[in-house]
Each structure stands twice: as structure tokens, then as C-alpha cells.
Design a protein around this motif. Structure first.
Motif, PDB file in Angstrom:
ATOM      1  N   GLY A 198       0.793  -1.221   0.000  1.00  0.00           N
ATOM      2  CA  GLY A 198       0.000   0.000   0.000  1.00  0.00           C
ATOM      3  C   GLY A 198       0.827   1.273   0.000  1.00  0.00           C
ATOM      4  O   GLY A 198       0.273   2.364  -0.231  1.00  0.00           O
ATOM      5  N   ASP A 199       2.130   1.186   0.274  1.00  0.00           N
ATOM      6  CA  ASP A 199       2.980   2.375   0.242  1.00  0.00           C
ATOM      7  C   ASP A 199       3.056   2.942  -1.172  1.00  0.00           C
ATOM      8  O   ASP A 199       3.040   2.203  -2.154  1.00  0.00           O
ATOM      9  CB  ASP A 199       4.400   2.040   0.704  1.00  0.00           C
ATOM     10  N   THR A 200       3.170   4.258  -1.252  1.00  0.00           N
ATOM     11  CA  THR A 200       3.327   4.929  -2.539  1.00  0.00           C
ATOM     12  C   THR A 200       4.799   4.982  -2.914  1.00  0.00           C
ATOM     13  O   THR A 200       5.647   5.391  -2.118  1.00  0.00           O
ATOM     14  CB  THR A 200       2.766   6.356  -2.476  1.00  0.00           C
ATOM     15  N   VAL A 201       5.094   4.548  -4.116  1.00  0.00           N
ATOM     16  CA  VAL A 201       6.460   4.577  -4.640  1.00  0.00           C
ATOM     17  C   VAL A 201       6.442   5.322  -5.971  1.00  0.00           C
ATOM     18  O   VAL A 201       5.654   4.995  -6.861  1.00  0.00           O
ATOM     19  CB  VAL A 201       7.024   3.160  -4.841  1.00  0.00           C
ATOM     20  N   VAL A 202       7.299   6.307  -6.091  1.00  0.00           N
ATOM     21  CA  VAL A 202       7.410   7.083  -7.327  1.00  0.00           C
ATOM     22  C   VAL A 202       8.437   6.411  -8.228  1.00  0.00           C
ATOM     23  O   VAL A 202       9.546   6.085  -7.802  1.00  0.00           O
ATOM     24  CB  VAL A 202       7.833   8.531  -7.028  1.00  0.00           C
ATOM     25  N   VAL A 203       8.056   6.193  -9.472  1.00  0.00           N
ATOM     26  CA  VAL A 203       8.947   5.607 -10.469  1.00  0.00           C
ATOM     27  C   VAL A 203       8.951   6.475 -11.720  1.00  0.00           C
ATOM     28  O   VAL A 203       8.012   7.238 -11.965  1.00  0.00           O
ATOM     29  CB  VAL A 203       8.520   4.171 -10.840  1.00  0.00           C
ATOM     30  N   GLU A 204      10.011   6.370 -12.496  1.00  0.00           N
ATOM     31  CA  GLU A 204      10.032   7.024 -13.793  1.00  0.00           C
ATOM     32  C   GLU A 204       9.152   6.240 -14.767  1.00  0.00           C
ATOM     33  O   GLU A 204       8.916   5.054 -14.579  1.00  0.00           O
ATOM     34  CB  GLU A 204      11.462   7.077 -14.327  1.00  0.00           C
ATOM     35  N   ASP A 205       8.721   6.918 -15.803  1.00  0.00           N
ATOM     36  CA  ASP A 205       7.926   6.268 -16.831  1.00  0.00           C
ATOM     37  C   ASP A 205       8.508   6.623 -18.185  1.00  0.00           C
ATOM     38  O   ASP A 205       8.408   7.783 -18.612  1.00  0.00           O
ATOM     39  CB  ASP A 205       6.472   6.728 -16.739  1.00  0.00           C
ATOM     40  N   PRO A 206       9.194   5.649 -18.827  1.00  0.00           N
ATOM     41  CA  PRO A 206       9.320   4.230 -18.492  1.00  0.00           C
ATOM     42  C   PRO A 206      10.422   3.991 -17.465  1.00  0.00           C
ATOM     43  O   PRO A 206      11.160   4.905 -17.115  1.00  0.00           O
ATOM     44  CB  PRO A 206       9.702   3.606 -19.838  1.00  0.00           C
ATOM     45  N   THR A 207      10.527   2.729 -17.044  1.00  0.00           N
ATOM     46  CA  THR A 207      11.588   2.357 -16.118  1.00  0.00           C
ATOM     47  C   THR A 207      11.878   0.864 -16.257  1.00  0.00           C
ATOM     48  O   THR A 207      11.229   0.161 -17.045  1.00  0.00           O
ATOM     49  CB  THR A 207      11.216   2.721 -14.674  1.00  0.00           C
ATOM     50  N   TYR A 208      12.831   0.384 -15.477  1.00  0.00           N
ATOM     51  CA  TYR A 208      13.253  -1.022 -15.515  1.00  0.00           C
ATOM     52  C   TYR A 208      12.086  -1.925 -15.147  1.00  0.00           C
ATOM     53  O   TYR A 208      11.476  -1.767 -14.092  1.00  0.00           O
ATOM     54  CB  TYR A 208      14.416  -1.198 -14.552  1.00  0.00           C
ATOM     55  N   ARG A 209      11.771  -2.870 -16.002  1.00  0.00           N
ATOM     56  CA  ARG A 209      10.578  -3.699 -15.760  1.00  0.00           C
ATOM     57  C   ARG A 209      10.779  -4.649 -14.582  1.00  0.00           C
ATOM     58  O   ARG A 209       9.816  -5.034 -13.930  1.00  0.00           O
ATOM     59  CB  ARG A 209      10.199  -4.487 -17.014  1.00  0.00           C
ATOM     60  N   GLY A 210      12.022  -5.049 -14.275  1.00  0.00           N
ATOM     61  CA  GLY A 210      12.261  -5.868 -13.084  1.00  0.00           C
ATOM     62  C   GLY A 210      11.885  -5.127 -11.813  1.00  0.00           C
ATOM     63  O   GLY A 210      11.399  -5.725 -10.852  1.00  0.00           O
ATOM     64  N   ALA A 211      12.100  -3.817 -11.804  1.00  0.00           N
ATOM     65  CA  ALA A 211      11.699  -3.014 -10.642  1.00  0.00           C
ATOM     66  C   ALA A 211      10.188  -2.943 -10.537  1.00  0.00           C
ATOM     67  O   ALA A 211       9.622  -3.047  -9.435  1.00  0.00           O
ATOM     68  CB  ALA A 211      12.290  -1.608 -10.749  1.00  0.00           C
ATOM     69  N   LEU A 212       9.512  -2.760 -11.668  1.00  0.00           N
ATOM     70  CA  LEU A 212       8.048  -2.720 -11.647  1.00  0.00           C
ATOM     71  C   LEU A 212       7.480  -4.026 -11.099  1.00  0.00           C
ATOM     72  O   LEU A 212       6.540  -4.023 -10.303  1.00  0.00           O
ATOM     73  CB  LEU A 212       7.512  -2.453 -13.047  1.00  0.00           C
ATOM     74  N   GLU A 213       8.049  -5.150 -11.534  1.00  0.00           N
ATOM     75  CA  GLU A 213       7.556  -6.443 -11.061  1.00  0.00           C
ATOM     76  C   GLU A 213       7.768  -6.600  -9.565  1.00  0.00           C
ATOM     77  O   GLU A 213       6.880  -7.074  -8.842  1.00  0.00           O
ATOM     78  CB  GLU A 213       8.248  -7.565 -11.830  1.00  0.00           C
TER      79      GLU A 213
END
Length: 502
Positions: A198-213
Motif C-alpha cells: 500500500g505504500d506509494t512509490v514514485v517511479v520514472e515512466d518508463p523504467t526497468y521492468r524488473g523493478a516494476l515487477e
């Protein structure tokens, strides 16, 4: 995933990796079998609403009638139910298997005859074999005096890594280093140890798909910001992949944090995957200013930093511009030297390193000591290894750009600052459908939505330019071509059939 969610067509298409190449039969039956397997394995939760027939057909590059027939087969089996106003939903079967994820690792161990462009992993450098040959029993003698369980890592290796950071302008002591089994384990430890569901995490778009997973698996709420590598590239790749100071990621972060408080921000400042871009000095300062002013914890993933194409190498860590104790930096030797060398690390504050080491003990008591001794040797030859890999990447990049300029003149890309892949735009073409059609013709490639928290970049493909085929036949005339050359005719034909983004 909540059972009442609707899974996007782009994400479902990635979960259906290889569905049309697993055996003979009509496409509707193969698609129905693949959807049933996803439900049985638990990859799509019971009650999940499937995409509309039109949307899934577009993402898969098949006719709408194929999807309609597949849905009909599942409904006849009682595996799918239609609800007025809410579409078709999968029903539970009770069987649970091992999840497949979104296909990021599906290419490892693929069948013969498949041209795999889903990974940009490189062959190993000869320096790995040379370093291994130089090791002797004397190198292991000191380690043998202990029990061999080193959850924090080999002391000598931690000291050398700390020296690397100090030389780059980031004061670091050995007890701020945790050695991990590659950068992916480092990322997993961070997501498990520093984030709650439930924590909010800011990511770049696009970004490394392993991190998204990893973040999705932890239950994080992902909030994407524009990445400095997200704009359209030039057709010829004449501009290098560096970011401009006016890129709006830092400004967007400042606006966002006026409304919500993210648990952390995940960035790739040195060499960005998938775009291959690198932050310029002004862009780095803009990010650092916002991160420091708002007191945001930052995960700096520099896994691809050693694949910089610049003679100057990767810039100093962004963490050097941020307050002490507010960052975790990820590094690895696997990208530079060899993927089979599973050696990465985390640089963070002592309390964070202790927390992550305790978490690591529950799954892995130590990286192999011999492998860490090998890493000690390899770190002493970093300049030579960087120069060799840089020359290799530059040569293969030039060849790939010549190939694409001639055979795909309407495709666009921006010459990367590092990495082993091009972030290619197929103007007006659905890259998701292109990837699906190419897969059925024996070519694996990753479309843009796999790198997006919001399934964006539907006209983008990541095309590795530096990888060679794993199997070589000296009598095969095609052996002189790399994977991209072998796959390009299939990709061009698939793109022609895919049609526009809908």
C-alpha cells in the motif's frame, strides 16, 4: 491483484508469453488453453475482469473473432462468466501453480530456433576466466578459517566497494555495503525491507521492468513521473542519450509531494533502462534539489552504470548530492563482466544495511565466497574491462544503426549514452501487437508497455543491439549476423500487420 480489478489488455498479453507457439491447433483453442492456465496458476486472480474482445485482439495482433471464440470456449467450460455491465470474469479452478510474472525471465532457457531479443544480457568478458585462473588455494585459506557464512559479504570485497564510492565522491565505510546475489536480489531486498503493501512509490515512466515487477509483487502503489528518456528520438540516432535540464520529472515530483508523501523514489540516473539515456549535470542537480528539499528516500539503481559509452564513464552517484542516510544505491558486476557472475551490492546507511541483511538471512545466508574472491580480482581490473566492453558496445551499436537506417528507415531512436539496447519508436504502429505477432513467428521482443507503470509507450520496442545468439553453427551462414539482424525481417513484417495503436 484485487479480484474485482480489470486487467489491462497489454499486461494480459505479456502474461500470455508463448501461448501461440506451444503446440498445434487453432488459435482460439490455444488462447483459451493459455487463459485457463493463467487462472489455474493464480497469475490472474479469480473474479478478474478480462479485457474487451476488441482490446485483447488488438494487443495480441489477432482477429476479434479469435478472442470471441476463445472466450466462448472458456465460458462453455464454466471457466468464464459474463456479467451484464462488467464484462467477462475468470472463475476459480482451485489449482495453484508457480506464477509466471510478466514474462521478464521467460527468455532464459528458450527453445532452439527462437531468436531472443527479450534480454540485452551480454556474453562474458575473458577477464572472468583469467581472474578465475589466477585464484589459488592461498586465496581461500583465510576464508576457510571461518564457517563461510557471510550475510553481509566478504570483508575485503566490502572494503573495495567502499573505496570505489569514496573515489567517486561519496564517503562510504565497509559496514555501509551489503553484498547480494546480483542487482535483482538487491532490488528485492529493498522492496521487501523498506516498503509495506500500500505504500506509494514514485517511479520514472518508463523504467526497468524488473523493478516494476518487484514493486507490484510487494503491493506498492506506483505513481509514474515523466522519465528524462521518454521523449521521441531522432530517426538516425544522431543525438546522444543525455537529458536536458528542462525535463519535467523533478518539477512533477515537487507538485506531487505537495499532495502525497511517497515512501521512496526509484531512479536510474547513470544509464537508464530501457531508454539508454543518462542524466546531465543540470538534470541531476534538479532531481537532487527536489529530493533533498522534500526529504524523500531515494533508491538509486546504477546496475547499468558500467555499460556507459562515454570515455569518462558513468558520473558520480546521485547519492553524493543528497543528505547522508536518505539513499540506497544498487550496483553490480554482472552487467559489465558476465551475467553468470551473480554479484551485486547495496550501499546505504548502517541501520538500513543491518535491516536488509537480517531479511536476507531468511532466504540466503551468503553469496558464494569463491565468487566474492573472484570479484575482488575483477575490481582490480575495472578500467581495462570498461574499455573493452565500451569498444564492443560502440562497434555493435554502429552496426545496428546502419542496419536499421537501411531496413527500417521509418523507425526512430535516439543514440543511447549506455546500455545494450535501443529504445525504438514505431511511429503509428502498435508495438504490443507487433511483439505478439513476432513471437508467433519465433522472435521474442519486449514492447514498451512492459516498462511502464501505466502500460504506456504502445508504439515503442526495446531492441537489444549487442547480444549474440547463444548457439553457433560454424556451417551456418547466418551465424555471422547478430540477433537483431536475424530478427529484423520478422519484426518489420509483424509491424506491417499490427496496424496502428488503438
Amino acid at each position: 491483484m484485487d479480484g474485482m480489478d480489470r486487467i489491462p489488455a497489454t499486461r494480459l498479453s505479456r502474461l500470455l508469453t508463448g501461448w501461440a507457439a506451444d503446440g498445434p491447433g487453432a488459435l482460439p483453442r490455444l488462447l483459451a488453453d493459455a487463459l485457463r492456465e493463467l487462472a489455474e496458476r493464480g497469475d490472474v486472480a479469480p473474479g478478474t475482469a478480462l479485457p474487451s474482445q476488441r482490446a485483447l485482439a488488438s494487443a495480441l495482433g489477432v482477429s476479434r473473432s479469435t478472442v470471441t471464440s476463445a472466450y466462448g470456449l472458456l465460458e462453455a467450460e464454466g471457466r468464464l462468466e459474463s456479467r451484464h455491465g462488467s464484462g467477462s470474469r475468470l472463475r476459480a479452478s482451485g489449482a495453484v501453480g508457480e506464477p509466471v510474472g510478466e514474462g521478464r525471465l521467460a527468455s532464459f532457457g528458450t527453445r532452439d530456433g527462437v531468436v531472443d531479443l527479450s534480454s540485452g544480457a551480454l556474453e562474458g568478458l575473458p577477464a572472468v576466466a583469467d581472474a578465475l585462473d589466477s585464484l589459488s588455494g592461498r586465496d581461500l585459506a583465510a576464508a576457510l578459517a571461518g564457517d563461510g557464512y557471510l550475510p553481509y559479504g566478504l570483508p575485503r570485497l566490502r572494503e573495495l566497494l567502499a573505496e570505489q564510492y569514496r573515489a567517486a565522491g561519496l564517503p562510504t565505510s565497509p559496514d555501509q555495503i551489503l553484498v547480494t546475489a546480483g542487482s535483482q536480489q538487491a532490488l528485492w531486498l529493498i522492496t521487501q525491507g523498506l516498503i509495506e503493501p500500500g505504500d506509494t512509490v514514485v517511479v520514472e515512466d518508463p523504467t526497468y521492468r524488473g523493478a516494476l515487477e518487484a514493486l507490484r509483487a510487494r503491493g506498492a502503489r506506483l505513481v509514474p513521473l515523466p522519465a528524462y528518456g521518454s521523449r521521441s528520438g531522432s530517426r538516425t540516432g544522431s543525438r546522444t542519450g543525455t537529458a536536458d535540464a528542462h525535463d519535467d520529472g523533478p518539477a512533477a515530483l515537487a507538485r506531487l509531494t505537495g499532495r502525497i508523501r511517497p515512501r521512496l523514489v526509484y531512479l536510474q540516473p547513470a544509464v537508464h533502462n530501457p531508454t539508454g539515456r543518462a542524466m546531465t549535470g543540470p538534470t541531476r542537480r534538479a532531481w537532487a534539489a527536489v529530493l533533498a528539499e522534500r526529504g524523500l528516500y531515494t533508491v538509486e539503481d546504477n546496475a547499468y552504470a558500467e555499460l556507459s559509452l562515454s570515455e569518462d564513464g558513468a558520473p558520480p552517484p546521485l547519492a553524493a548530492q543528497l543528505p547522508d542516510g536518505t539513499t540506497a544505491t544498487i550496483g553490480t558486476l554482472s552487467k559489465l563482466y558476465w551475467g553468470g557472475l551473480r554479484l551485486g551490492w547495496i550501499r546505504a546507511s548502517r541501520p538500513v544495511i543491518h535491516r536488509l541483511a537480517e531479511l536476507r538471512k531468511s532466504v540466503d545466508l551468503s553469496c558464494p565466497v569463491v565468487e566474492q574472491l573472484l570479484a575482488v580480482r575483477l575490481l582490480q581490473g575495472l578500467p581495462e574491462a570498461r574499455a573493452r566492453r565500451r569498444a564492443q558496445l560502440r562497434e555493435r551499436l554502429a552496426a545496428a544503426e546502419r542496419l536499421l537506417t537501411v531496413q527500417a528507415p521509418h523507425w526512430r531512436w535516439e543514440r543511447p549514452a549506455g546500455g545494450s539496447a535501443l529504445w525504438v519508436e514505431l511511429p503509428g504502429t502498435d508495438a504490443e501487437a507487433t511483439a505478439q505477432l513476432a513471437r508467433r513467428a519465433g522472435v521474442l521482443v519486449v514492447p514498451g508497455p512492459a516498462f511502464s507503470a501505466v502500460d504506456g509507450f504502445r508504439s515503442r520496442l526495446r531492441l537489444p543491439f549487442a547480444a549474440r545468439q547463444d548457439q553457433h553453427d560454424p556451417h551456418d551462414p547466418l551465424d555471422q549476423y547478430d540477433r537483431l539482424a536475424a530478427a529484423l525481417p520478422v519484426l518489420l513484417h509483424s509491424a506491417d500487420r499490427a496496424g496502428p495503436v488503438r
